[in-house]
Scaffold this active site. Sequence first.
Site, PDB file in Angstrom:
ATOM      1  N   CYS A 160       0.814  -1.220   0.000  1.00  0.00           N
ATOM      2  CA  CYS A 160       0.000   0.000   0.000  1.00  0.00           C
ATOM      3  C   CYS A 160       0.846   1.268   0.000  1.00  0.00           C
ATOM      4  CB  CYS A 160      -0.974   0.001   1.173  1.00  0.00           C
ATOM      5  SG  CYS A 160      -0.213  -0.255   2.790  1.00  0.00           S
ATOM      6  N   HIS A 215      -2.388   6.946   3.279  1.00  0.00           N
ATOM      7  CA  HIS A 215      -0.959   7.163   3.431  1.00  0.00           C
ATOM      8  C   HIS A 215      -0.550   8.443   2.701  1.00  0.00           C
ATOM      9  CE1 HIS A 215      -0.691   3.360   5.280  1.00  0.00           C
ATOM     10  NE2 HIS A 215      -0.167   2.644   4.310  1.00  0.00           N
TER      11      HIS A 215
END
Length: 356
Positions: free
Chosen positions: A137, A261
Amino acid sequence: MNPAAGRAGRPTLAVVGATGAVGTVLLGILSEHADIWGEIRLIASPRSAGRKLAVRGEQVEVVALTEDAFDGVHLAVFDVPDEVSARWAPVAVGKGAVVIDNSGAFRMDPDVPLVVPEVNPHAARVRPRGIIANPNCTTLSMIVAIGALHAAFGLSELVVSSYQAVSGAGQAGIDALREQHARVAGTDLGTQPGDVRRAVGDTGPFPAPVALNVVPFAGSLTEDGWSSEELKVRNESRKILGLPHLKVSATCVRVPVVTTHSLAVHARFENEVTVAGAHEILAAAPGVVLCDDPAAGEYPTPADVVGTDPTWVGRVRRSLDDPCALELFVCGDNLRKGAALNAVQIAEAVAAELPS
């Protein structure tokens, strides 16, 4: 009309790990996208078998992970721990399925392509083991934007600092942050050494409190002090971009954000770059949203990006000391493009190539 009647002849998709955090997001994405599938089979551990989950407006019963669960499956998306993928992905392939795996079990296997459809879609067509790997990710949160800039300017070096959401550590990470917030809310904690740690107590899956704090470590410890997350950014970027000798240095930091993120990126290129040129490339790149007007307070933040599909890019600057380098800030939802969406995009591309 029976919906299944209109799906005859379409490929069967299995979702392995359907009850997990990423699996839940994946089912939502499948329900939003064009309905190209015949059956969508939901597979999970035996303790989850019998549960019913919503997908495409229907309640579908979860079946246990067994060899027979892959009978008649054309594509299987795995979102399970590494050891489960390592054991069961070859089983699914043996049953005739193409596997898209979201674990780390196969990412660096030279016979398994590591695919981001906006960057290297051709790689998905060569899969000697019948498996396609989904990147980590953190890598996915930046690589679509970096891939577009690389295609234009020729990337030679990356220096990355990540600001990673707690959902990257699974539901346990989310639970830990919410519990820690409850313990520190309405207090004057954060003013004395160790006061937050004492109030929080158990830090959950993290080595230190995340509430009122940042933790300069994500993943597991490897040789020479590097974390596994930092090495993933390095190794996966090299493989996806086809640059096996690319210079990459990453520092991964856990921050008190639930999902999405962020990364501060220093990218050096073979050719001189300008902000205007970078803006032009990023504004036209599939899967990228350029949000870059600092004078108006416009740049991506996790709170604004969460729940969206693209990679968001802002704070684009040319390095003060290097005309071939750019500084930029990138945000991406780590559960959507960072995991579920990328897997769905790969599955849809492979399905389009299957004989009808």
